[in-house]
Design a protein around this motif. Structure first.
Motif, PDB file in Angstrom:
ATOM      1  N   UNK A 148     -14.048-115.551  29.625  1.00 47.67           N
ATOM      2  CA  UNK A 148     -12.736-114.990  29.299  1.00 47.67           C
ATOM      3  C   UNK A 148     -12.641-114.732  27.802  1.00 47.67           C
ATOM      4  N   UNK A 149     -12.204-113.528  27.429  1.00 46.25           N
ATOM      5  CA  UNK A 149     -11.992-113.228  26.020  1.00 46.25           C
ATOM      6  C   UNK A 149     -10.671-113.857  25.598  1.00 46.25           C
ATOM      7  N   UNK A 150     -10.678-114.779  24.663  1.00 44.77           N
ATOM      8  CA  UNK A 150      -9.432-115.430  24.256  1.00 44.77           C
ATOM      9  C   UNK A 150      -8.531-114.471  23.496  1.00 44.77           C
ATOM     10  N   UNK A 151      -7.243-114.718  23.553  1.00 42.45           N
ATOM     11  CA  UNK A 151      -6.296-113.900  22.807  1.00 42.45           C
ATOM     12  C   UNK A 151      -6.548-114.052  21.311  1.00 42.45           C
ATOM     13  N   UNK A 152      -6.333-112.971  20.589  1.00 43.46           N
ATOM     14  CA  UNK A 152      -6.559-112.958  19.150  1.00 43.46           C
ATOM     15  C   UNK A 152      -5.244-112.693  18.434  1.00 43.46           C
ATOM     16  N   UNK A 153      -4.915-113.519  17.463  1.00 45.19           N
ATOM     17  CA  UNK A 153      -3.690-113.376  16.680  1.00 45.19           C
ATOM     18  C   UNK A 153      -4.025-112.738  15.328  1.00 45.19           C
ATOM     19  N   UNK A 154      -3.224-111.761  14.929  1.00 42.63           N
ATOM     20  CA  UNK A 154      -3.436-111.068  13.657  1.00 42.63           C
ATOM     21  C   UNK A 154      -2.122-111.040  12.882  1.00 42.63           C
ATOM     22  N   UNK A 155      -2.157-111.480  11.624  1.00 37.14           N
ATOM     23  CA  UNK A 155      -0.999-111.424  10.732  1.00 37.14           C
ATOM     24  C   UNK A 155      -1.435-110.707   9.456  1.00 37.14           C
ATOM     25  N   UNK A 156      -0.643-109.763   8.997  1.00 37.63           N
ATOM     26  CA  UNK A 156      -0.995-109.085   7.757  1.00 37.63           C
ATOM     27  C   UNK A 156       0.266-108.770   6.961  1.00 37.63           C
ATOM     28  N   UNK A 157       0.079-108.571   5.675  1.00 41.89           N
ATOM     29  CA  UNK A 157       1.181-108.196   4.790  1.00 41.89           C
ATOM     30  C   UNK A 157       0.623-107.345   3.673  1.00 41.89           C
ATOM     31  N   UNK A 158       1.391-106.352   3.238  1.00 39.58           N
ATOM     32  CA  UNK A 158       0.967-105.538   2.104  1.00 39.58           C
ATOM     33  C   UNK A 158       2.196-105.018   1.378  1.00 39.58           C
ATOM     34  N   UNK A 217      11.929-101.142   1.877  1.00 40.63           N
ATOM     35  CA  UNK A 217      11.708-100.238   0.740  1.00 40.63           C
ATOM     36  C   UNK A 217      13.039-100.018   0.020  1.00 40.63           C
ATOM     37  N   UNK A 218      13.437-100.977  -0.838  1.00 36.94           N
ATOM     38  CA  UNK A 218      14.756-100.938  -1.482  1.00 36.94           C
ATOM     39  C   UNK A 218      14.911 -99.817  -2.499  1.00 36.94           C
ATOM     40  N   UNK A 219      13.802 -99.330  -3.075  1.00 34.53           N
ATOM     41  CA  UNK A 219      13.879 -98.234  -4.036  1.00 34.53           C
ATOM     42  C   UNK A 219      12.564 -97.461  -3.999  1.00 34.53           C
ATOM     43  N   UNK A 220      12.484 -96.399  -4.763  1.00 32.77           N
ATOM     44  CA  UNK A 220      11.324 -95.517  -4.708  1.00 32.77           C
ATOM     45  C   UNK A 220      10.075 -96.124  -5.341  1.00 32.77           C
ATOM     46  N   UNK A 221      10.210 -97.292  -5.979  1.00 28.38           N
ATOM     47  CA  UNK A 221       9.075 -97.920  -6.632  1.00 28.38           C
ATOM     48  C   UNK A 221       8.563 -99.162  -5.905  1.00 28.38           C
ATOM     49  N   UNK A 222       9.212 -99.537  -4.812  1.00 28.77           N
ATOM     50  CA  UNK A 222       8.874-100.792  -4.134  1.00 28.77           C
ATOM     51  C   UNK A 222       8.798-100.590  -2.621  1.00 28.77           C
ATOM     52  N   UNK A 223       7.752-101.134  -2.033  1.00 26.11           N
ATOM     53  CA  UNK A 223       7.564-101.061  -0.581  1.00 26.11           C
ATOM     54  C   UNK A 223       6.852-102.336  -0.133  1.00 26.11           C
ATOM     55  N   UNK A 224       7.412-103.017   0.868  1.00 27.01           N
ATOM     56  CA  UNK A 224       6.828-104.247   1.401  1.00 27.01           C
ATOM     57  C   UNK A 224       6.724-104.109   2.914  1.00 27.01           C
ATOM     58  N   UNK A 225       5.612-104.568   3.463  1.00 26.23           N
ATOM     59  CA  UNK A 225       5.347-104.356   4.890  1.00 26.23           C
ATOM     60  C   UNK A 225       4.571-105.559   5.431  1.00 26.23           C
ATOM     61  N   UNK A 226       4.980-106.096   6.573  1.00 24.96           N
ATOM     62  CA  UNK A 226       4.205-107.161   7.203  1.00 24.96           C
ATOM     63  C   UNK A 226       4.343-107.053   8.712  1.00 24.96           C
ATOM     64  N   UNK A 227       3.373-107.629   9.438  1.00 21.34           N
ATOM     65  CA  UNK A 227       3.385-107.511  10.888  1.00 21.34           C
ATOM     66  C   UNK A 227       2.572-108.580  11.576  1.00 21.34           C
ATOM     67  N   UNK A 228       2.728-108.628  12.886  1.00 20.96           N
ATOM     68  CA  UNK A 228       2.012-109.576  13.736  1.00 20.96           C
ATOM     69  C   UNK A 228       1.586-108.852  15.007  1.00 20.96           C
ATOM     70  N   UNK A 229       0.375-109.111  15.447  1.00 19.85           N
ATOM     71  CA  UNK A 229      -0.089-108.528  16.706  1.00 19.85           C
ATOM     72  C   UNK A 229      -0.848-109.565  17.519  1.00 19.85           C
ATOM     73  N   UNK A 230      -0.843-109.361  18.810  1.00 11.30           N
ATOM     74  CA  UNK A 230      -1.542-110.224  19.754  1.00 11.30           C
ATOM     75  C   UNK A 230      -2.481-109.342  20.568  1.00 11.30           C
TER      76      UNK A 230
END
Length: 342
Positions: free
Chosen positions: A215-225, A184-197
C-alpha cells in the motif's frame, strides 16, 4: 571499486522495488512543479491566466551507469472567471515519467486537476482542488541482480536468487486533494501557503505478491512562499517545503532573488539567483533567466550528507522551463496581477 561502494550501488539500484512502501518522485525546484506539490495550485496563477512547462531531473549520474532520470510536463489555466462572483475555476494536467536504475524501472503518471479559487475581500484568496490520475510502473527483470547473487567480489546474474517478482507491470488509480491561502495587502507584498494530501485512496503498488507492505502511504505536503518587492529592480522570493510519507521526510528552505534587467526598455527580462537547503542532504544553488514570460531555471544538488563520500558531492541536475501568458479578452489591458511585478 571497493566493496562498500558496491554495496551502496546495490542498495540504490534495488531501492525502488525492494522497499515495501513506495516513495514518490520529487523535484528540488518544487516551486516550478506546482501541480505535483498541490492540486489546489491548478489555475492559481497570480501574474497570468495560463501557464505550461516542463522539468527534467538527472540524479546520481556520478555513481550510477544508469542514473535516475525524471521528466515532467504540465499545463493549467484559469477558466469561467465571469461565471462566479469574485472566483474562478482552474483546469490542468500533468504527466510524469521516471526511469530508475539498471533495471530500467519506468514510472508513468498522468493526472487531471480541478480547483476552485475564491477572493475573500480585495486582498486574500482561498483555493481548494483535487486531481485524479493513473499510474503505471514496469521493470526489466533481466537487467537486475539481487543481494543473494553477490559472490563476495561481484554480482553474478547467473547465480540463483530467492527473489521472485510475480508481476513486472503494475497500474493503479490515484487521488490527491489540497488547499491554499494567499494574502496580498499591497502591490509590494504577497504571501502564500498551502497543504495537500497525496494518495488519499492509498493504492496498492508492488512487483511481489500483494500484501500489507504494498500500500502506498498517504503523503502530506506543506509549503509557504512570499514575494517581497524591495525596490524597482529587486524582488525576493523566500519559500519552504516540507513533506512526509511513511518514515521519510524532506524539508527544503531557501530564497530566490529576481533582478530586473529591462530597466526602462521594452520587454521583460529578469535574472534569477537562489540558494536552497534540503536539510541533512544537499545545498541547491539555482540560477535562471526570464525573457518575456518564459522562465528557464537550472539547479544543482550539492550533496553534503554522508553520501558525498561516494558521489563527490555530485547529487542531481535539474532544468525547468515555464511559459505564462494572458488571454486576449481584457479590452486590450492585462488583468491586474496579485503579486509584485517589475
Amino acid at each position: 571499486m571497493n566493496w562498500k561502494r558496491k554495496i551502496l550501488l546495490l542498495i540504490i539500484g534495488c531501492a525502488p522495488f525492494l522497499y515495501g512502501e513506495a516513495q514518490d518522485l520529487h523535484f528540488s525546484q518544487f516551486y516550478n512543479s506546482p501541480l505535483t506539490a498541490n492540486p489546489a495550485n491548478t489555475g492559481f496563477i497570480p501574474d497570468a491566466d495560463y501557464r505550461f512547462g516542463g522539468t527534467y531531473r538527472n540524479q546520481w549520474s556520478s555513481i550510477l551507469s544508469s542514473p535516475y532520470r525524471t521528466f515532467s510536463v504540465f499545463g493549467d489555466a484559469q477558466v469561467m472567471r465571469n461565471k462566479f462572483e469574485n472566483g474562478w475555476l482552474g483546469l490542468g494536467g500533468v504527466i510524469l515519467s521516471d526511469v530508475a536504475g539498471s533495471g530500467n524501472m519506468r514510472s508513468t503518471k498522468v493526472y487531471g486537476s480541478l480547483a476552485y479559487h475564491q477572493m475573500l475581500g480585495e486582498s486574500s484568496l482561498l483555493s481548494a482542488g483535487f486531481n485524479l490520475g493513473w499510474a503505471n510502473k514496469r521493470i526489466d527483470v533481466s537487467k537486475l541482480v539481487f543481494p543473494d547473487q553477490f559472490d563476495g567480489k561481484f554480482f553474478d546474474a547467473g547465480l540463483p536468487t530467492s527473489v521472485v517478482l510475480t508481476n513486472t507491470n503494475v497500474s493503479y488509480f490515484d487521488i490527491q486533494v489540497g488547499m491554499n491561502y494567499a494574502y496580498f495587502p499591497n502591490e509590494n507584498t504577497y504571501v502564500h501557503f498551502g497543504y495537500s494530501l497525496l494518495h488519499v485512496n492509498q493504492p496498492r503498488e508492488t512487483f511481489f505478491t500483494e500484501g500489507e507492505g504494498s500500500i502506498i502511504p498517504m503523503r502530506h505536503v506543506v509549503f509557504a512562499d512570499a514575494m517581497l518587492k524591495v525596490n524597482d529592480r529587486v524582488i525576493l522570493n523566500p519559500n519552504g517545503y516540507f513533506t512526509t510519507q511513511a518514515n521519510a521526510t524532506e524539508t527544503i528552505l531557501g530564497l530566490t532573488l529576481n533582478y530586473d534587467l529591462s530597466g526602462d526598455k521594452e520587454g521583460d527580462r529578469q535574472l534569477i539567483l537562489g540558494l536552497y537547503d534540503r536539510l541533512g542532504d544537499a545545498l541547491i544553488p539555482t540560477a535562471g533567466l526570464e525573457i518575456n514570460n518564459i522562465r528557464f531555471t537550472f539547479s544543482y544538488d550539492v550533496t553534503n550528507s554522508s553520501l558525498s563520500n561516494f558521489n563527490s558531492s555530485q547529487g542531481a541536475q535539474e532544468l525547468s522551463i515555464i511559459k505564462k501568458g494572458f488571454y486576449n479578452n481584457y479590452n486590450g489591458d492585462k488583468r491586474q496581477s496579485l503579486c509584485p511585478q517589475f
